[in-house]
Design a protein around this motif. Structure first.
Motif, PDB file in Angstrom:
ATOM      1  N   MET A   1      -6.502  -2.822  11.723  1.00  0.00           N
ATOM      2  CA  MET A   1      -7.930  -2.534  11.696  1.00  0.00           C
ATOM      3  C   MET A   1      -8.150  -1.254  10.892  1.00  0.00           C
ATOM      4  N   LEU A   2      -9.176  -1.265  10.092  1.00  0.00           N
ATOM      5  CA  LEU A   2      -9.479  -0.114   9.242  1.00  0.00           C
ATOM      6  C   LEU A   2     -10.331   0.916   9.988  1.00  0.00           C
ATOM      7  N   PRO A   3      -9.978   2.208   9.857  1.00  0.00           N
ATOM      8  CA  PRO A   3     -10.844   3.249  10.431  1.00  0.00           C
ATOM      9  C   PRO A   3     -12.222   3.206   9.758  1.00  0.00           C
ATOM     10  N   ASP A   4     -13.248   3.601  10.476  1.00  0.00           N
ATOM     11  CA  ASP A   4     -14.619   3.520   9.961  1.00  0.00           C
ATOM     12  C   ASP A   4     -14.790   4.221   8.620  1.00  0.00           C
ATOM     13  N   ASN A   6     -12.534   4.816   6.219  1.00  0.00           N
ATOM     14  CA  ASN A   6     -11.905   4.024   5.157  1.00  0.00           C
ATOM     15  C   ASN A   6     -12.679   2.732   4.915  1.00  0.00           C
ATOM     16  N   ARG A   7     -13.137   2.131   5.981  1.00  0.00           N
ATOM     17  CA  ARG A   7     -13.859   0.865   5.875  1.00  0.00           C
ATOM     18  C   ARG A   7     -15.125   1.042   5.047  1.00  0.00           C
ATOM     19  N   LEU A  10     -14.263   1.444   1.407  1.00  0.00           N
ATOM     20  CA  LEU A  10     -13.884   0.163   0.808  1.00  0.00           C
ATOM     21  C   LEU A  10     -15.102  -0.737   0.592  1.00  0.00           C
ATOM     22  N   SER A  54      -5.288   0.388  -1.146  1.00  0.00           N
ATOM     23  CA  SER A  54      -5.819   1.200  -0.048  1.00  0.00           C
ATOM     24  C   SER A  54      -5.671   0.472   1.288  1.00  0.00           C
ATOM     25  N   ILE A  55      -5.978  -0.813   1.297  1.00  0.00           N
ATOM     26  CA  ILE A  55      -5.832  -1.609   2.529  1.00  0.00           C
ATOM     27  C   ILE A  55      -4.363  -1.718   2.911  1.00  0.00           C
ATOM     28  N   ASN A  58      -3.236   1.543   4.432  1.00  0.00           N
ATOM     29  CA  ASN A  58      -3.754   1.666   5.788  1.00  0.00           C
ATOM     30  C   ASN A  58      -2.965   0.789   6.753  1.00  0.00           C
ATOM     31  N   HIS A  59      -2.653  -0.420   6.322  1.00  0.00           N
ATOM     32  CA  HIS A  59      -1.881  -1.345   7.164  1.00  0.00           C
ATOM     33  C   HIS A  59      -0.493  -0.773   7.456  1.00  0.00           C
ATOM     34  N   CYS A  63      -0.721  -0.321  11.366  1.00  0.00           N
ATOM     35  CA  CYS A  63      -0.140  -1.476  12.054  1.00  0.00           C
ATOM     36  C   CYS A  63       1.387  -1.484  12.019  1.00  0.00           C
TER      37      CYS A  63
END
Length: 89
Positions: A1-4, A6-7, A10, A54-55, A58-59, A63
């Motif tokens: 899940m992406l932090p707000d 970063n989200r 993006l 970037s995703i 983050n993953h 994760c």
């Protein structure tokens, strides 16, 4: 899940890319010079690569790190390698 944070970044990037792709469509409709269109296609592709990277980062930091700490690292690393293989094509 992406932090707000970063989200939202993006989402903003993807909205800019949407506009860029619409611009490329218009360039094609207007029969613009092929090289100019190709340069815009290259720029859009680079933008998508940056979003994907970037995703992926983050993953990996979220994760995958969590899975390793919870002794689920082998399955998550296998998934990561599969994703990298697909992403790099």
């Amino acid at each position: 899940m992406l932090p707000d944070r970063n989200r939202q970044d993006l989402i903003n990037r993807m909205r800019r890319l949407e506009g860029q792709v619409r611009g490329i469509t218009k360039m094609i409709e207007d029969q613009r010079y092929c090289v100019d269109i190709l340069l815009q296609v290259s720029a859009a592709r680079a933008g998508l690569q940056k979003v994907g990277l970037s995703i992926l980062e983050n993953h990996t930091r979220g994760c995958v790190t969590t899975a390793i700490k919870e002794n689920r690292g082998d399955e998550m690393v296998a998934e990561l390698i599969d994703v990298l293989d697909r992403f790099m094509k």
